[in-house]
Scaffold this active site. Sequence first.
Site, PDB file in Angstrom:
ATOM      1  N   PRO A 184      -4.062   8.908   9.231  1.00 34.44           N
ATOM      2  CA  PRO A 184      -3.526   8.215  10.393  1.00 34.44           C
ATOM      3  C   PRO A 184      -2.685   6.981  10.052  1.00 34.44           C
ATOM      4  CG  PRO A 184      -5.915   7.969  10.300  1.00 34.44           C
ATOM      5  CD  PRO A 184      -5.531   8.942   9.236  1.00 34.44           C
ATOM      6  N   ASN A 185      -1.625   6.862  10.817  1.00 33.71           N
ATOM      7  CA  ASN A 185      -0.694   5.733  10.789  1.00 33.71           C
ATOM      8  C   ASN A 185       0.195   5.681   9.553  1.00 33.71           C
ATOM      9  OD1 ASN A 185      -1.575   4.625  13.325  1.00 33.71           O
ATOM     10  ND2 ASN A 185      -3.432   4.011  12.249  1.00 33.71           N
TER      11      ASN A 185
ATOM     12  N   ARG B 224       5.499  -0.120   9.589  1.00 31.94           N
ATOM     13  CA  ARG B 224       4.206  -0.728   9.887  1.00 31.94           C
ATOM     14  C   ARG B 224       3.833  -1.773   8.839  1.00 31.94           C
ATOM     15  NH1 ARG B 224      -1.450   2.139   8.419  1.00 31.94           N
ATOM     16  NH2 ARG B 224      -2.809   0.526   9.237  1.00 31.94           N
TER      17      ARG B 224
ATOM     18  N   TYR C 102       2.192  -2.713   3.408  1.00 32.82           N
ATOM     19  CA  TYR C 102       2.510  -1.341   3.009  1.00 32.82           C
ATOM     20  C   TYR C 102       3.915  -1.153   2.450  1.00 32.82           C
ATOM     21  CZ  TYR C 102      -1.746  -0.379   5.582  1.00 32.82           C
ATOM     22  OH  TYR C 102      -3.042  -0.381   6.016  1.00 32.82           O
TER      23      TYR C 102
ATOM     24  N   ASN D 104      -4.763  10.154   0.886  1.00 30.19           N
ATOM     25  CA  ASN D 104      -4.880   8.820   1.473  1.00 30.19           C
ATOM     26  C   ASN D 104      -5.349   9.070   2.900  1.00 30.19           C
ATOM     27  OD1 ASN D 104      -4.597   6.343   2.710  1.00 30.19           O
ATOM     28  ND2 ASN D 104      -2.701   5.828   1.641  1.00 30.19           N
TER      29      ASN D 104
ATOM     30  N   ALA E 200      -7.586   5.127   7.734  1.00 28.96           N
ATOM     31  CA  ALA E 200      -8.807   4.584   8.334  1.00 28.96           C
ATOM     32  C   ALA E 200      -9.980   5.557   8.259  1.00 28.96           C
ATOM     33  CB  ALA E 200      -8.545   4.191   9.788  1.00 28.96           C
TER      34      ALA E 200
ATOM     35  N   GLU F 166      -8.373  10.052  -4.517  1.00 31.32           N
ATOM     36  CA  GLU F 166      -8.226   9.156  -3.372  1.00 31.32           C
ATOM     37  C   GLU F 166      -7.206   8.071  -3.721  1.00 31.32           C
ATOM     38  OE1 GLU F 166     -11.117   6.073  -0.851  1.00 31.32           O
ATOM     39  OE2 GLU F 166     -11.975   7.357  -2.411  1.00 31.32           O
TER      40      GLU F 166
ATOM     41  N   HIS G 272      -4.968   4.639  -2.105  1.00 33.84           N
ATOM     42  CA  HIS G 272      -4.719   3.653  -1.053  1.00 33.84           C
ATOM     43  C   HIS G 272      -3.560   2.771  -1.489  1.00 33.84           C
ATOM     44  CE1 HIS G 272      -8.296   4.835   1.057  1.00 33.84           C
ATOM     45  NE2 HIS G 272      -8.927   4.821  -0.102  1.00 33.84           N
TER      46      HIS G 272
ATOM     47  N   ARG H  57      -9.125  -6.591   1.577  1.00 33.27           N
ATOM     48  CA  ARG H  57      -8.866  -6.591   3.015  1.00 33.27           C
ATOM     49  C   ARG H  57     -10.163  -6.832   3.782  1.00 33.27           C
ATOM     50  NH1 ARG H  57      -5.078  -1.983   4.760  1.00 33.27           N
ATOM     51  NH2 ARG H  57      -4.852  -3.408   6.510  1.00 33.27           N
TER      52      ARG H  57
END
Length: 143
Positions: A9-10, A17, A22, A71, A74, A95, A97, A104
Amino acid sequence: MKILIVNGPNLNLLGKREPEVYGNQDFESFFNTLKSNFSDNELEYFQSNIEGELVGKIQEVGFSYDGIILNAGAYTHTSVAISDAIAAVTTPVIEVHISNIYAREEFRHKSIISKECIGMISGLGLEGYLLAITYLLNKKQNS
């Protein structure tokens, strides 16, 4: 090698964004660069904001591809379903990110999917995807 990059998502909003977190590059442009750099391999890309579609894609390719780079956005911190999908397939999953999840908000420090992945790259920007591909290629070459 056949490798699938899966973004959750996103991540379709990369380049727009929160560029301070990012970056400014959209993923499609970056993916075209990856395909050029790794032209001897078959790279595919899938993005969805919907958890079930991510699970479905992992299941679809998880017994026939050489690697999945994931990735989960969320869903990294909330999705037992994605974790179970990774555990159910035989294709190795890395994985990735873009941001350092440990620098964060505290809720981002826990990854539900990590224990099912062969490794994690966090905080190295889009280069994390390149490193994951390189790792998978080296792993295949050395096996």
